[in-house]
Scaffold this active site. Structure first.
Site, PDB file in Angstrom:
ATOM      1  N   GLU A 117       0.767  -1.243  -0.047  1.00 47.80           N
ATOM      2  CA  GLU A 117      -0.082  -0.012   0.244  1.00 47.80           C
ATOM      3  C   GLU A 117       0.962   1.227  -0.133  1.00 47.80           C
ATOM      4  O   GLU A 117       2.149   1.196   0.659  1.00 47.80           O
ATOM      5  CB  GLU A 117      -0.780  -0.023   1.300  1.00 47.80           C
ATOM      6  CG  GLU A 117      -1.688  -1.360   1.441  1.00 47.80           C
ATOM      7  CD  GLU A 117      -2.347  -1.334   2.911  1.00 47.80           C
ATOM      8  OE1 GLU A 117      -2.105  -0.314   3.620  1.00 47.80           O
ATOM      9  OE2 GLU A 117      -3.056  -2.378   3.071  1.00 47.80           O
ATOM     10  N   LYS A 119       2.041   4.717   1.513  1.00 46.93           N
ATOM     11  CA  LYS A 119       2.016   5.211   2.842  1.00 46.93           C
ATOM     12  C   LYS A 119       1.581   6.827   2.744  1.00 46.93           C
ATOM     13  O   LYS A 119       2.524   7.413   2.435  1.00 46.93           O
ATOM     14  CB  LYS A 119       3.573   5.191   3.462  1.00 46.93           C
ATOM     15  CG  LYS A 119       3.512   5.482   5.129  1.00 46.93           C
ATOM     16  CD  LYS A 119       4.634   4.819   5.643  1.00 46.93           C
ATOM     17  CE  LYS A 119       4.508   5.330   7.113  1.00 46.93           C
ATOM     18  NZ  LYS A 119       4.594   6.921   7.192  1.00 46.93           N
ATOM     19  N   ASP A 121       0.925  10.335   3.778  1.00 48.01           N
ATOM     20  CA  ASP A 121       1.503  11.070   4.738  1.00 48.01           C
ATOM     21  C   ASP A 121       0.583  12.009   5.296  1.00 48.01           C
ATOM     22  O   ASP A 121       0.304  13.123   4.960  1.00 48.01           O
ATOM     23  CB  ASP A 121       2.414  12.087   4.226  1.00 48.01           C
ATOM     24  CG  ASP A 121       3.682  12.607   4.913  1.00 48.01           C
ATOM     25  OD1 ASP A 121       3.620  12.062   6.126  1.00 48.01           O
ATOM     26  OD2 ASP A 121       4.592  13.323   4.603  1.00 48.01           O
ATOM     27  N   TYR A 229      -7.200   1.541   6.154  1.00 56.16           N
ATOM     28  CA  TYR A 229      -6.196   0.517   5.894  1.00 56.16           C
ATOM     29  C   TYR A 229      -6.060  -0.633   7.139  1.00 56.16           C
ATOM     30  O   TYR A 229      -5.529  -1.590   6.740  1.00 56.16           O
ATOM     31  CB  TYR A 229      -4.887   1.041   5.644  1.00 56.16           C
ATOM     32  CG  TYR A 229      -4.397   2.087   6.782  1.00 56.16           C
ATOM     33  CD1 TYR A 229      -3.979   1.740   8.033  1.00 56.16           C
ATOM     34  CD2 TYR A 229      -4.264   3.300   6.417  1.00 56.16           C
ATOM     35  CE1 TYR A 229      -3.437   2.473   8.953  1.00 56.16           C
ATOM     36  CE2 TYR A 229      -3.722   4.344   7.420  1.00 56.16           C
ATOM     37  CZ  TYR A 229      -3.489   3.899   8.521  1.00 56.16           C
ATOM     38  OH  TYR A 229      -3.042   4.545   9.350  1.00 56.16           O
ATOM     39  N   LYS A 318      10.432   3.513   3.415  1.00 60.16           N
ATOM     40  CA  LYS A 318      10.399   4.887   3.371  1.00 60.16           C
ATOM     41  C   LYS A 318      10.886   5.317   1.984  1.00 60.16           C
ATOM     42  O   LYS A 318      12.017   4.949   1.617  1.00 60.16           O
ATOM     43  CB  LYS A 318      10.943   5.543   4.487  1.00 60.16           C
ATOM     44  CG  LYS A 318      10.410   5.211   5.817  1.00 60.16           C
ATOM     45  CD  LYS A 318       8.918   6.018   5.939  1.00 60.16           C
ATOM     46  CE  LYS A 318       9.011   7.403   6.146  1.00 60.16           C
ATOM     47  NZ  LYS A 318       9.207   7.662   7.702  1.00 60.16           N
ATOM     48  N   CYS A 412      19.499  47.221  -7.368  1.00 61.67           N
ATOM     49  CA  CYS A 412      19.917  45.844  -8.154  1.00 61.67           C
ATOM     50  C   CYS A 412      21.307  45.523  -7.786  1.00 61.67           C
ATOM     51  O   CYS A 412      22.102  46.242  -8.041  1.00 61.67           O
ATOM     52  CB  CYS A 412      19.511  46.055  -9.650  1.00 61.67           C
ATOM     53  SG  CYS A 412      20.022  44.700 -10.845  1.00 61.67           S
ATOM     54  N   CYS A 415      23.285  45.688 -11.579  1.00 61.33           N
ATOM     55  CA  CYS A 415      23.529  47.053 -12.358  1.00 61.33           C
ATOM     56  C   CYS A 415      23.452  48.209 -11.271  1.00 61.33           C
ATOM     57  O   CYS A 415      23.803  49.390 -11.679  1.00 61.33           O
ATOM     58  CB  CYS A 415      22.548  47.400 -13.268  1.00 61.33           C
ATOM     59  SG  CYS A 415      21.013  47.711 -12.757  1.00 61.33           S
ATOM     60  N   CYS A 430      14.258  45.310 -10.281  1.00 67.10           N
ATOM     61  CA  CYS A 430      15.182  46.417 -10.745  1.00 67.10           C
ATOM     62  C   CYS A 430      14.664  47.258 -11.840  1.00 67.10           C
ATOM     63  O   CYS A 430      13.807  47.058 -12.520  1.00 67.10           O
ATOM     64  CB  CYS A 430      16.296  45.629 -11.311  1.00 67.10           C
ATOM     65  SG  CYS A 430      17.413  46.913 -12.542  1.00 67.10           S
ATOM     66  N   CYS A 436      19.900  46.926 -17.823  1.00 73.59           N
ATOM     67  CA  CYS A 436      20.780  46.160 -16.792  1.00 73.59           C
ATOM     68  C   CYS A 436      21.192  44.904 -17.313  1.00 73.59           C
ATOM     69  O   CYS A 436      20.286  44.068 -17.972  1.00 73.59           O
ATOM     70  CB  CYS A 436      19.534  45.753 -15.692  1.00 73.59           C
ATOM     71  SG  CYS A 436      20.220  44.322 -14.658  1.00 73.59           S
TER      72      CYS A 436
END
Ligand code: D41
Length: 676
Positions: A117, A119, A121, A229, A318, A412, A415, A430, A436
């Site tokens: 099955e 798992k 979370d 389950y 896991k 920025c 530049c 910027c 730039c």
């Protein structure tokens, strides 16, 4: 007379409840809804109206009661009659072989049958049904004592309030996992952000936080779901004798079980299952952190027994974790092609989600503020599926005393121009535009990328080099490069220079949608480029369009329309476009609609999921050829949703809005049918 009316009211209520329950069963357990969501909502409204007339007939298990009852002061403690066991973990194949050997030895078998099955979370809970009625729901807690979360569990639509079938067990305790689907989680966090409330780090925490709300009405608005389950107790019906039959039994009495569980023989098939599930992990709409193998036969389970409070006959295998802790070395600012300043955490490399990660996005200044991330901090980072790794939280306990709060730059970093917050109020930009060099580099990288002009052999490093030594200042300048000029560059031979020139040459022949996409207009992705191309038919028409005509295009709202207008109003953009065309970029200008009289002409179509014979991009291009307007999201204006495998939330939305859903075959059949 009055009495008769009441009786018929009661009958109607009963019939409606049964109808609603049957639809719930089809939707959540069989995973095969028979009516659109809108129709379902209507049934519920009808029931609600009838119950308003007859409040005396409202019972706790009426489907209308899922909205949540009165708030609690605290959760009562529940003692689990049968303790909820824990699961042992393995992380490697060797440990798994040991587990299989122990099981075979314990049961005296040479080959073991396991139930495999995913798992989930989420968090484990136990549901108690008496004579088919849900009477109690409790969290696992420490396995012996949990918390009574009945009023919250009642709000979870996939948990049946009543079991189906004429002869339900007199007593049933079923164990399973409450979880939050990923789409629901993202939506919840968007909502939390808008409301200025705290964000959940992951779907698991969100599920736990939701189930622990004292006000069931809050929990009712959280998109929780449930799969079961395991069995706690069962009386009044005959007991299944293995895990496979148990899961079938659950399904038969109306309890949702995960559909990708499967019986396997021996450890090799366990490993095959593991690999298969790992492969589809990122396409599932819920998070899983591994798979679980359980000796299927209950008799074998008994023979194998327990170690302390975990069965020896079950094992979680896991997956590599999607979250890890590591240290932030520095925070750097990246400049995007439209000048957006994105903070990135440079990390001590860690293995997470199956790859080594050394950078994680911090999104924007507000996110840094919210998390209060500082250089040197120990942080939790997360890499789920193929998304960019992100920092989810800071472990403040491990912060060094002298760590200084991060100050977002006001200029920025490339530049030096002033940075300012954009119209949305979140993104720092910027202000220098194409003066730039970072913006120039990023816009050229985008211009040559696969979905844009697709210039092969022109990588990021080379573009940076060409901009840095002044050879190019825009995408158009690429077409002024010569083979002899290129071959003088570092790490560039005659051959690669020649290849690059021919790749550039080849890229001159393109399509209008690709060209529009390659311009990198903010908010204009691939799909919007295609829609714009088919709506306007020519570049000239688009360049001259007004905000109103733009907004009339499917999927184009005021924000996108504004971006498009702003882009074409900037003289330097028009100059680059003219220069590109001057350098011989061209596309087919005859109308792309090869079947303009077809049934799909002017229909708004959305494509989702994996189609059997073509990619989504191909499907979109084909639809445009048929004269359809392809849109990215489902709305009331959508005519058809073309859905493949794993369609996700678009399908739900289409069903809810009553939009017609087609598979690829039906789409093709429709397209080749005659217009009425
Ligand atoms: O999907 C799960 N998270 C899952 C959890 C599952 N598929 N099966 C499980 N089976 C068990 C046993 C074998 C002990 C009945 C479990 C869990 N336990 C479990 N979840 C949390 C603690 C234990």
């Amino acid at each position: 007379m009055a009495k008769k009316k009441n009786v018929s009211g009661a009958k109607k209520i009963k019939a409606l409840r049964e109808e609603i329950e049957a639809h719930n069963y089809h939707y959540y357990v069989l995973d095969a809804p028979v009516i659109p969501d809108s129709h379902f909502d209507k049934l519920l409204q009808d029931l609600q109206a009838l119950e308003e007339e007859r409040p005396d007939l409202i019972t706790e298990d009426s489907p209308t009661q899922r909205v949540g009852g009165a708030p609690l002061d605290r959760f009562e403690t529940v003692v689990h009659q049968v303790p909820m066991l824990s699961l042992q973990n393995v992380f490697s194949e060797d440990e798994l072989f040991d587990f299989d050997r122990r099981c075979r030895e314990g049961a005296g078998r040479t080959l073991m049958t396991y139930m495999a099955e995913p798992k989930i979370d989420g968090l484990a809970i136990s549901l108690r049904y008496e004579n088919g009625q849900l009477t109690r729901a409790a969290t696992r807690g420490d396995g012996r004592n949990g918390e009574d979360v009945t009023s919250n569990a009642r709000t979870i639509s996939s948990i049946p309030l009543r079991l189906v079938g004429k002869n339900p067990p007199t007593e049933l305790e079923v164990r399973g996992e409450v979880f939050m689907p990923v789409a629901g989680f993202n939506h919840l966090n968007d909502q939390q952000r808008i409301n200025g409330e705290k964000l959940y780090a992951n779907p698991r925490n969100a599920a736990a936080g939701s189930l622990r709300q004292l006000d069931p009405k809050v929990c009712a608005n959280r998109p929780l779901s449930f799969f079961c389950y395991a069995l706690g107790a069962l009386n009044g019906v005959s007991q299944p004798d293995n895990q496979n039959d148990l899961l079938k039994f659950f399904k038969d009495i109306g309890l949702p079980v995960n559909s990708i569980s499967r019986e396997v023989q021996g450890v090799d098939q366990c490993l095959t299952y593991y690999e298969e599930i790992l492969e589809v992990r990122s396409t599932l709409d819920y998070e899983i952190d591994g798979v679980v193998y359980k000796v299927s036969s209950f008799q074998d389970q008994e023979r194998i027994g327990f170690v302390s409070r975990a069965p020896r006959w079950a094992m979680a295998h896991k997956f590599p974790a999607q979250e890890e802790t590591t240290q932030v070395k520095v925070i750097e600012i990246q400049v995007g092609r439209s000048g957006a300043l994105t903070p990135v955490a440079r990390l001590e490399p860690v293995f997470v989600g199956g790859v080594t990660v050394s950078n994680a996005t911090l999104h924007n200044a507000a996110e840094i503020d919210r998390l209060d991330v500082r250089e040197g901090d120990t942080v939790v980072i997360r890499r789920a599926g193929d998304v960019i790794p992100e920092v989810v939280s800071v472990i403040k306990e491990r912060r060094k005393q002298n760590a200084k709060r991060y100050r977002f730059p006001e200029h920025c970093p490339v530049c030096g121009s002033e940075a300012s917050v954009d119209a949305g109020g979140i993104i720092q930009r910027c202000s220098a535009g194409l003066s730039c060099s970072a913006q120039v580099k990023e816009s050229i990288k985008h211009f040559v990328s696969r979905k844009a002009l697709d210039v092969e052999g022109l990588g990021s490093k080379l573009i940076e080099q060409l901009v840095d030594n002044g050879r190019i200042r825009s995408a158009a300048d690429l077409f002024t490069l010569t083979q002899s000029g290129l071959s003088k560059l570092d790490r560039m031979g005659e051959k690669s220079a020649a290849n690059l020139i021919s790749a550039l040459d080849k890229s001159r022949a393109t399509t209008l949608p690709r060209f529009l996409y390659s311009l990198g207009i903010p908010q204009v992705g691939e799909t919007t480029s295609q829609t714009l191309a088919s709506s306007f038919g020519s570049l000239e028409a688009l360049v001259e369009s007004s905000i109103d005509t733009l907004e009339a295009v499917p999927d184009v709202g005021p924000v996108v329309a504004g971006e498009i207008r702003r882009f074409f109003d900037q003289n330097h953009n028009v100059l680059i476009i003219n220069s590109l065309i001057g350098h011989g970029i061209f596309w087919d200008t005859t109308p792309t609609q090869s079947n303009p009289a077809g049934v799909l002409k002017n229909k708004t179509v959305v494509v989702t999921g994996t189609l059997p014979s073509m990619s989504r991009d191909q499907a979109r291009e084909w639809l445009i050829e048929q004269g359809a307007k392809v849109s990215a999201s489902v709305s009331k204006r959508t005519d058809y949703l073309v859905a493949g495998a794993d369609p996700g939330s678009k399908l739900e939305k289409a069903l809810a809005l009553g939009v017609q859903v087609l598979d690829e075959e039906q789409l093709k059949a429709l397209a080749s049918s005659e217009v009425a």
